[in-house]
Design a protein around this motif. Structure first.
Motif, PDB file in Angstrom:
ATOM      1  N   GLU A  65       0.977  -1.267   0.002  1.00 29.23           N
ATOM      2  CA  GLU A  65       0.013  -0.032   0.010  1.00 29.23           C
ATOM      3  C   GLU A  65       1.086   1.290  -0.009  1.00 29.23           C
ATOM      4  N   LEU A  66       1.983   1.241   0.618  1.00 26.30           N
ATOM      5  CA  LEU A  66       2.754   2.366   0.765  1.00 26.30           C
ATOM      6  C   LEU A  66       3.533   2.453  -0.848  1.00 26.30           C
ATOM      7  N   GLU A  67       3.740   1.460  -1.333  1.00 32.59           N
ATOM      8  CA  GLU A  67       4.248   1.854  -2.959  1.00 32.59           C
ATOM      9  C   GLU A  67       3.284   2.409  -3.535  1.00 32.59           C
ATOM     10  N   SER A  68       1.870   1.923  -3.554  1.00 36.27           N
ATOM     11  CA  SER A  68       0.632   2.712  -4.256  1.00 36.27           C
ATOM     12  C   SER A  68       0.651   4.071  -3.889  1.00 36.27           C
ATOM     13  N   ASP A  69       0.851   4.413  -2.427  1.00 40.14           N
ATOM     14  CA  ASP A  69       1.086   5.781  -2.158  1.00 40.14           C
ATOM     15  C   ASP A  69       2.096   6.578  -2.935  1.00 40.14           C
ATOM     16  N   TYR A  70       3.345   5.977  -2.931  1.00 36.39           N
ATOM     17  CA  TYR A  70       4.456   6.467  -3.353  1.00 36.39           C
ATOM     18  C   TYR A  70       4.209   7.029  -4.901  1.00 36.39           C
ATOM     19  N   GLN A  71       3.754   5.898  -5.551  1.00 41.13           N
ATOM     20  CA  GLN A  71       3.545   6.390  -7.104  1.00 41.13           C
ATOM     21  C   GLN A  71       2.287   7.638  -7.311  1.00 41.13           C
ATOM     22  N   GLN A  72       1.179   7.661  -6.256  1.00 36.63           N
ATOM     23  CA  GLN A  72       0.314   8.801  -6.246  1.00 36.63           C
ATOM     24  C   GLN A  72       1.084   9.776  -5.929  1.00 36.63           C
ATOM     25  N   LEU A  73       1.917   9.975  -4.893  1.00 38.78           N
ATOM     26  CA  LEU A  73       2.889  11.138  -4.525  1.00 38.78           C
ATOM     27  C   LEU A  73       3.779  11.602  -5.381  1.00 38.78           C
ATOM     28  N   LYS A  74       4.315  10.656  -6.423  1.00 43.83           N
ATOM     29  CA  LYS A  74       5.176  10.759  -7.484  1.00 43.83           C
ATOM     30  C   LYS A  74       4.494  11.695  -8.586  1.00 43.83           C
ATOM     31  N   THR A  75       3.161  11.308  -9.006  1.00 44.51           N
ATOM     32  CA  THR A  75       2.476  11.633  -9.961  1.00 44.51           C
ATOM     33  C   THR A  75       1.786  13.272  -9.359  1.00 44.51           C
ATOM     34  N   ALA A  76       1.470  13.339  -8.214  1.00 40.00           N
ATOM     35  CA  ALA A  76       1.025  14.456  -7.701  1.00 40.00           C
ATOM     36  C   ALA A  76       2.140  15.661  -7.406  1.00 40.00           C
ATOM     37  N   ILE A  77       3.340  15.454  -7.273  1.00 37.75           N
ATOM     38  CA  ILE A  77       4.368  15.950  -7.328  1.00 37.75           C
ATOM     39  C   ILE A  77       4.710  16.574  -8.695  1.00 37.75           C
ATOM     40  N   GLU A  78       4.885  15.906  -9.641  1.00 37.16           N
ATOM     41  CA  GLU A  78       4.941  16.062 -11.078  1.00 37.16           C
ATOM     42  C   GLU A  78       3.763  17.087 -11.497  1.00 37.16           C
ATOM     43  N   CYS A 146       5.058   4.672  11.184  1.00 34.68           N
ATOM     44  CA  CYS A 146       3.825   4.676  10.519  1.00 34.68           C
ATOM     45  C   CYS A 146       2.779   5.712  10.951  1.00 34.68           C
ATOM     46  N   ILE A 147       2.656   5.997  12.319  1.00 32.26           N
ATOM     47  CA  ILE A 147       1.645   6.951  12.913  1.00 32.26           C
ATOM     48  C   ILE A 147       2.141   8.467  12.413  1.00 32.26           C
ATOM     49  N   ALA A 148       3.325   8.646  12.240  1.00 32.29           N
ATOM     50  CA  ALA A 148       3.813  10.126  11.772  1.00 32.29           C
ATOM     51  C   ALA A 148       3.411  10.214  10.398  1.00 32.29           C
ATOM     52  N   TYR A 149       3.693   9.028   9.441  1.00 36.87           N
ATOM     53  CA  TYR A 149       3.503   9.200   8.280  1.00 36.87           C
ATOM     54  C   TYR A 149       1.942   9.562   7.819  1.00 36.87           C
ATOM     55  N   TYR A 150       1.152   8.576   8.507  1.00 38.25           N
ATOM     56  CA  TYR A 150      -0.215   8.654   7.998  1.00 38.25           C
ATOM     57  C   TYR A 150      -1.088   9.916   8.796  1.00 38.25           C
ATOM     58  N   LYS A 151      -0.477  10.469   9.703  1.00 41.82           N
ATOM     59  CA  LYS A 151      -1.014  11.679  10.522  1.00 41.82           C
ATOM     60  C   LYS A 151      -0.702  12.862   9.597  1.00 41.82           C
ATOM     61  N   ARG A 152       0.477  12.870   8.932  1.00 39.51           N
ATOM     62  CA  ARG A 152       0.852  13.897   8.070  1.00 39.51           C
ATOM     63  C   ARG A 152      -0.050  13.776   6.664  1.00 39.51           C
ATOM     64  N   GLY A 221       3.214  25.686  -1.094  1.00 38.87           N
ATOM     65  CA  GLY A 221       3.257  24.934   0.179  1.00 38.87           C
ATOM     66  C   GLY A 221       2.717  23.532  -0.245  1.00 38.87           C
ATOM     67  N   ALA A 222       1.973  23.252  -0.981  1.00 36.51           N
ATOM     68  CA  ALA A 222       1.335  21.836  -1.255  1.00 36.51           C
ATOM     69  C   ALA A 222       2.537  20.705  -1.417  1.00 36.51           C
ATOM     70  N   LEU A 223       3.566  21.686  -2.512  1.00 38.67           N
ATOM     71  CA  LEU A 223       4.717  20.821  -3.105  1.00 38.67           C
ATOM     72  C   LEU A 223       5.498  20.519  -1.906  1.00 38.67           C
ATOM     73  N   ILE A 224       5.751  21.484  -1.315  1.00 38.18           N
ATOM     74  CA  ILE A 224       6.725  21.088   0.080  1.00 38.18           C
ATOM     75  C   ILE A 224       5.970  19.963   0.907  1.00 38.18           C
ATOM     76  N   GLU A 225       4.966  20.089   1.297  1.00 43.72           N
ATOM     77  CA  GLU A 225       4.273  18.949   2.044  1.00 43.72           C
ATOM     78  C   GLU A 225       4.362  17.213   0.972  1.00 43.72           C
ATOM     79  N   LEU A 226       4.221  17.634   0.093  1.00 42.99           N
ATOM     80  CA  LEU A 226       3.903  16.293  -1.033  1.00 42.99           C
ATOM     81  C   LEU A 226       5.422  15.667  -0.928  1.00 42.99           C
ATOM     82  N   GLU A 227       6.479  16.751  -1.162  1.00 45.18           N
ATOM     83  CA  GLU A 227       7.843  16.076  -0.946  1.00 45.18           C
ATOM     84  C   GLU A 227       8.445  15.538   0.419  1.00 45.18           C
ATOM     85  N   ALA A 228       7.818  16.187   1.204  1.00 48.01           N
ATOM     86  CA  ALA A 228       8.075  15.852   2.528  1.00 48.01           C
ATOM     87  C   ALA A 228       7.442  14.417   3.018  1.00 48.01           C
ATOM     88  N   LEU A 229       6.245  14.257   2.327  1.00 47.65           N
ATOM     89  CA  LEU A 229       5.460  12.986   2.490  1.00 47.65           C
ATOM     90  C   LEU A 229       6.134  11.886   1.498  1.00 47.65           C
TER      91      LEU A 229
END
Length: 248
Positions: A65-78, A146-152, A221-229
């Motif tokens: 599931e984290l790999e799926s998130d990673y791909q979404q984050l990558k696309t969202a950043i682009e 886990c808690i820190a990632y999903y909370k963010r 601001g969204a880009l900073i958060e996406l890259e941190a995530l």
């Protein structure tokens, strides 16, 4: 075996050898205790093995599931970077009163800031919380990560929804009707756009100017958060991979 020990006890008692019987009884008790401890140890090892097996299965699903998130984050950043360039370019044009550049953006249907959602595949994490298994993980760093990632991720989603709603309320509000009529006009010409942007004191022109700066700020601001995530996701995935490799 029990009958064998029983015969020895009977023989010792019959012979009246109380001292030897006492030593034998102590030895017998010692052997029983040792047997119980060995049985408890084996049972504990088996239970620990079963728990680690279940934990390993959970971590495999979480990793997927984290790999799926990673791909979404990558696309969202682009995509966010792409919209940043568009909004930044329009902002520079409108603040510099560069009419040619503004015409080019509007002719290409400038739509303001576009905020990209990330729909997390967090089914396993939610199951871990509801079952209490999250807090029973053998690695405390894994639990806290886990808690820190999903909370963010949740905070990002909430902030994004708020920014998106606020921006749309202005950019797609009634005061922007004149712009949207021009936007939706399939046969609009550069002359049509020039007439629109000539009135620098109109409310719609001022809103275009205002929302370009506001939208750019929110996108950055969204880009900073996406890259941190994305970085948190990567680190959490590495912890899980290390933990799974260590599991029996």
């Amino acid at each position: 075996m029990l009958r064998f020990f029983s015969k020895i006890r009977k023989s010792l008692l019959d012979e009246g050898k109380a001292a030897r019987y006492t030593k034998y009884a102590i030895g017998e008790i010692f052997l029983v205790v040792i047997g119980i401890l060995i049985a408890l140890y084996i049972n504990g090892q088996f239970n620990q093995y079963q728990e680690r097996k279940v934990e390993k299965e959970i971590l495999f699903k979480l990793h997927s599931e984290l790999e799926s998130d990673y791909q979404q984050l990558k696309t969202a950043i682009e995509d966010t970077k792409k919209y940043i360039e568009i909004v930044k370019g329009f902002k520079q044009a409108i603040f510099a009163d560069d009419e040619k550049a503004m015409i080019r953006y509007i002719m290409n249907n400038y739509g303001g800031a576009q905020f990209i959602r990330v729909v997390s595949s967090n089914i396993t994490f939610e199951e871990m919380i509801s079952s209490g298994k999250l807090y029973n993980l053998s690695n405390e760093l894994l639990t806290s990560s886990c808690i820190a990632y999903y909370k963010r991720l949740e905070r990002y989603s909430q902030a994004l929804q708020q920014s998106r709603s606020e921006f749309r309320a202005v950019f797609h509000g009634g005061d922007m009707n004149e712009y949207w009529l021009l936007y939706l006009q399939d046969d609009k010409t550069e002359e049509d756009v020039m007439k629109f942007i000539k009135d620098k004191e109109s409310k719609v022109y001022k809103l275009l100017k205002q929302t370009s700066g506001w939208g750019l700020l929110n996108l950055e601001g969204a880009l900073i958060e996406l890259e941190a995530l994305m970085e948190q996701n990567r680190k959490l995935t590495e912890i899980i991979k290390s933990e799974v490799e260590m599991s029996p």
